[in-house]
Design an enzyme around this catalytic site. Structure first.
Site, PDB file in Angstrom:
ATOM      1  N   GLU A  79       0.842  -1.200   0.000  1.00 19.88           N
ATOM      2  CA  GLU A  79       0.000   0.000   0.000  1.00 19.88           C
ATOM      3  C   GLU A  79       0.873   1.244   0.000  1.00 19.88           C
ATOM      4  O   GLU A  79       1.940   1.280   0.640  1.00 19.88           O
ATOM      5  CB  GLU A  79      -0.915  -0.010   1.221  1.00 19.88           C
ATOM      6  CG  GLU A  79      -1.925   1.119   1.291  1.00 19.88           C
ATOM      7  CD  GLU A  79      -2.907   0.921   2.452  1.00 19.88           C
ATOM      8  OE1 GLU A  79      -3.330  -0.239   2.675  1.00 19.88           O
ATOM      9  OE2 GLU A  79      -3.220   1.920   3.130  1.00 19.88           O
TER      10      GLU A  79
ATOM     11  N   ASP B 116       0.221   5.416   0.571  1.00 20.48           N
ATOM     12  CA  ASP B 116      -0.846   6.287   1.078  1.00 20.48           C
ATOM     13  C   ASP B 116      -0.530   7.770   0.979  1.00 20.48           C
ATOM     14  O   ASP B 116       0.559   8.216   1.377  1.00 20.48           O
ATOM     15  CB  ASP B 116      -1.115   6.003   2.561  1.00 20.48           C
ATOM     16  CG  ASP B 116      -1.671   4.617   2.814  1.00 20.48           C
ATOM     17  OD1 ASP B 116      -2.162   3.995   1.870  1.00 20.48           O
ATOM     18  OD2 ASP B 116      -1.604   4.168   3.972  1.00 20.48           O
TER      19      ASP B 116
ATOM     20  N   GLU C 272      -2.875  10.688   2.834  1.00 21.03           N
ATOM     21  CA  GLU C 272      -4.070  10.972   3.626  1.00 21.03           C
ATOM     22  C   GLU C 272      -3.998  12.422   4.085  1.00 21.03           C
ATOM     23  O   GLU C 272      -2.962  12.868   4.584  1.00 21.03           O
ATOM     24  CB  GLU C 272      -4.182  10.039   4.831  1.00 21.03           C
ATOM     25  CG  GLU C 272      -4.516   8.603   4.475  1.00 21.03           C
ATOM     26  CD  GLU C 272      -4.766   7.745   5.698  1.00 21.03           C
ATOM     27  OE1 GLU C 272      -5.896   7.262   5.861  1.00 21.03           O
ATOM     28  OE2 GLU C 272      -3.814   7.576   6.494  1.00 21.03           O
TER      29      GLU C 272
ATOM     30  N   HIS D  19      -0.489  13.188   5.537  1.00 23.23           N
ATOM     31  CA  HIS D  19      -0.008  11.970   6.188  1.00 23.23           C
ATOM     32  C   HIS D  19       0.345  10.963   5.092  1.00 23.23           C
ATOM     33  O   HIS D  19      -0.478  10.670   4.227  1.00 23.23           O
ATOM     34  CB  HIS D  19      -1.126  11.433   7.086  1.00 23.23           C
ATOM     35  CG  HIS D  19      -0.826  10.134   7.769  1.00 23.23           C
ATOM     36  ND1 HIS D  19      -0.389  10.064   9.072  1.00 23.23           N
ATOM     37  CD2 HIS D  19      -0.924   8.854   7.337  1.00 23.23           C
ATOM     38  CE1 HIS D  19      -0.236   8.793   9.416  1.00 23.23           C
ATOM     39  NE2 HIS D  19      -0.550   8.041   8.382  1.00 23.23           N
ATOM     40  N   THR D  20       1.569  10.423   5.125  1.00 26.14           N
ATOM     41  CA  THR D  20       1.986   9.415   4.152  1.00 26.14           C
ATOM     42  C   THR D  20       2.404   8.139   4.880  1.00 26.14           C
ATOM     43  O   THR D  20       2.879   8.185   6.013  1.00 26.14           O
ATOM     44  CB  THR D  20       3.153   9.913   3.277  1.00 26.14           C
ATOM     45  OG1 THR D  20       4.329  10.087   4.092  1.00 26.14           O
ATOM     46  CG2 THR D  20       2.813  11.234   2.604  1.00 26.14           C
ATOM     47  N   ASN D  21       2.218   7.008   4.205  1.00 22.87           N
ATOM     48  CA  ASN D  21       2.620   5.724   4.784  1.00 22.87           C
ATOM     49  C   ASN D  21       2.846   4.731   3.650  1.00 22.87           C
ATOM     50  O   ASN D  21       2.284   4.885   2.551  1.00 22.87           O
ATOM     51  CB  ASN D  21       1.539   5.203   5.736  1.00 22.87           C
ATOM     52  CG  ASN D  21       2.052   4.138   6.694  1.00 22.87           C
ATOM     53  OD1 ASN D  21       3.229   3.793   6.703  1.00 22.87           O
ATOM     54  ND2 ASN D  21       1.158   3.591   7.501  1.00 22.87           N
TER      55      ASN D  21
ATOM     56  N   GLU E 182       5.139   6.028   8.783  1.00 23.10           N
ATOM     57  CA  GLU E 182       4.464   7.301   8.602  1.00 23.10           C
ATOM     58  C   GLU E 182       5.445   8.476   8.543  1.00 23.10           C
ATOM     59  O   GLU E 182       6.392   8.552   9.331  1.00 23.10           O
ATOM     60  CB  GLU E 182       3.474   7.549   9.739  1.00 23.10           C
ATOM     61  CG  GLU E 182       2.361   6.531   9.833  1.00 23.10           C
ATOM     62  CD  GLU E 182       2.682   5.360  10.749  1.00 23.10           C
ATOM     63  OE1 GLU E 182       3.882   5.186  11.096  1.00 23.10           O
ATOM     64  OE2 GLU E 182       1.752   4.625  11.129  1.00 23.10           O
TER      65      GLU E 182
ATOM     66  N   ASP F 259     -11.729  10.485  16.018  1.00 20.85           N
ATOM     67  CA  ASP F 259     -11.038   9.928  17.180  1.00 20.85           C
ATOM     68  C   ASP F 259      -9.527  10.083  17.092  1.00 20.85           C
ATOM     69  O   ASP F 259      -8.833   9.894  18.093  1.00 20.85           O
ATOM     70  CB  ASP F 259     -11.413   8.453  17.364  1.00 20.85           C
ATOM     71  CG  ASP F 259     -11.108   7.602  16.153  1.00 20.85           C
ATOM     72  OD1 ASP F 259     -11.102   8.150  15.022  1.00 20.85           O
ATOM     73  OD2 ASP F 259     -10.879   6.393  16.320  1.00 20.85           O
ATOM     74  N   TRP F 260      -8.987  10.446  15.887  1.00 25.96           N
ATOM     75  CA  TRP F 260      -7.533  10.605  15.787  1.00 25.96           C
ATOM     76  C   TRP F 260      -7.060  11.658  14.783  1.00 25.96           C
ATOM     77  O   TRP F 260      -5.915  12.115  14.848  1.00 25.96           O
ATOM     78  CB  TRP F 260      -6.878   9.271  15.403  1.00 25.96           C
ATOM     79  CG  TRP F 260      -7.222   8.786  14.014  1.00 25.96           C
ATOM     80  CD1 TRP F 260      -8.279   8.007  13.673  1.00 25.96           C
ATOM     81  CD2 TRP F 260      -6.511   9.041  12.802  1.00 25.96           C
ATOM     82  NE1 TRP F 260      -8.282   7.769  12.318  1.00 25.96           N
ATOM     83  CE2 TRP F 260      -7.199   8.384  11.757  1.00 25.96           C
ATOM     84  CE3 TRP F 260      -5.347   9.755  12.488  1.00 25.96           C
ATOM     85  CZ2 TRP F 260      -6.785   8.428  10.425  1.00 25.96           C
ATOM     86  CZ3 TRP F 260      -4.921   9.800  11.162  1.00 25.96           C
ATOM     87  CH2 TRP F 260      -5.627   9.149  10.149  1.00 25.96           C
TER      88      TRP F 260
ATOM     89  N   GLY G 267      -4.761  14.527  17.262  1.00 26.42           N
ATOM     90  CA  GLY G 267      -4.870  13.256  17.966  1.00 26.42           C
ATOM     91  C   GLY G 267      -6.253  12.957  18.504  1.00 26.42           C
ATOM     92  O   GLY G 267      -6.401  12.159  19.431  1.00 26.42           O
TER      93      GLY G 267
ATOM     94  N   ARG H 291       8.537   5.256  20.111  1.00 24.26           N
ATOM     95  CA  ARG H 291       7.728   4.265  19.403  1.00 24.26           C
ATOM     96  C   ARG H 291       8.529   3.003  19.098  1.00 24.26           C
ATOM     97  O   ARG H 291       7.970   1.914  18.990  1.00 24.26           O
ATOM     98  CB  ARG H 291       7.200   4.878  18.111  1.00 24.26           C
ATOM     99  CG  ARG H 291       6.234   3.998  17.353  1.00 24.26           C
ATOM    100  CD  ARG H 291       5.734   4.744  16.145  1.00 24.26           C
ATOM    101  NE  ARG H 291       4.893   3.917  15.309  1.00 24.26           N
ATOM    102  CZ  ARG H 291       4.497   4.256  14.090  1.00 24.26           C
ATOM    103  NH1 ARG H 291       4.884   5.428  13.580  1.00 24.26           N
ATOM    104  NH2 ARG H 291       3.738   3.459  13.385  1.00 24.26           N
TER     105      ARG H 291
END
Length: 285
Positions: free
Chosen positions: A102, A104, A106, A119-121, A131, A195-196, A200, A273
């Site tokens: 995938e 992304d 976003e 936002h990329t992933n 991300e 919710d995010w 956040g 993380r």
């Protein structure tokens, strides 16, 4: 300060469509199917424009009729204006199954007057968590802007209005998976992620602003179409400028400049993380 482009970068980004069997340009009626949301998704102007909308009952989405295995694909988007907090406009490429690949884009909504978050992933063999996020250097709700994925056996390159912002290189020689065997469809959706999506999840969707609307135009796929287990690039691909393209030093400099000035999150620097160590591509790249 707006990103700058030299002539060499422009030549790299602007590639005209060559062989007819591996290039398609923009009629949404011919290229895409509405997949959910009913009348909230509309194709207008004889297929030249597609609009997605979101209200309290549902969002909407579409997908490409074709699957692709490598190519350079452009889409122009105009995002939800005003108070779009809680909304996400997703535009991405994906194969199917638990080990899917995938790529992304976003776009995370915002309170009116605040910049959108891009936002990329990238997922390989079902694993994402790659991300990177950016602030856009323009208001993406006033005019259409071009978001491009160049995907070849060497790299995945994200560009915005011709400016490269992110590259994911093929590092299979270092044991890092790279999307190269699974054809992908193009998908897009407008949906509620309060919710995010915004700070956040601290900022919720204001449904008094609904319906929220995102618009699309000028889809161009200079790409290898996958059909019945065969790629349309089986012959003639040597004529495609994007096929063997690597970044030159000027383009790499542009990416570093964009990331220095506009990147707000990079998984490769998030030590909390990844307490056991960053993913291997962070150090290899």
């Amino acid at each position: 300060m707006a990103p700058y482009m030299s002539f060499s970068v422009a030549v790299f980004i602007i590639v005209s469509c060559g062989l007819m069997d591996i290039c398609s340009a923009g009629n949404f009626n011919q290229e895409f199917d509405i997949t959910w949301g009913g009348s909230r998704a509309q194709i207008l102007n004889n297929g030249e424009v597609l609009k997605l909308s979101l209200d309290r009952a549902s969002g909407s989405g579409f997908q490409s009729k074709n699957e692709y295995l490598f190519g350079k694909i452009d889409m122009q988007l105009k995002l939800v204006p005003g108070n779009s907090a809680g909304t996400v406009t997703a535009y991405y490429f994906s194969s199917q199954g638990p080990t899917h690949d995938e790529i992304d884009f976003e776009f995370l909504g915002n309170l009116s007057g605040q910049p959108y978050t891009l936002h990329t992933n990238i997922f390989t063999q079902g694993k994402g968590s790659r991300e990177q996020q950016f602030r856009l250097w323009f208001d993406p709700t006033i005019n259409f802007h071009t978001y491009t994925i160049l995907w070849n056996p060497r790299q995945i390159l994200y560009t915005v209005d011709g400016t490269p912002i992110r590259v994911f290189k093929n590092l299979e020689s270092s044991g890092i998976a790279f999307p190269k065997n699974q054809p992908m469809r193009i998908y897009s959706s407008l949906w509620d992620a309060e919710d995010w999506a915004t700070r956040g999840g601290l900022i919720k969707t204001d449904w008094s602003q609904a319906p929220f609307v995102a618009s699309y135009q000028n889809f161009v796929a200079d790409a290898c179409i996958w059909s019945s287990g065969t790629s349309s690039c089986a012959s003639g691909v040597a004529n495609k400028a994007w096929w063997g393209q690597d970044l030159d030093s000027t383009s790499e400099e542009r990416i570093r400049w964009v990331q220095k000035n506009y990147m707000i999150y990079n998984y490769c620097t998030d030590a909390k993380r990844f307490p056991q160590g960053f993913p291997p591509e962070c150090s290899v790249a």
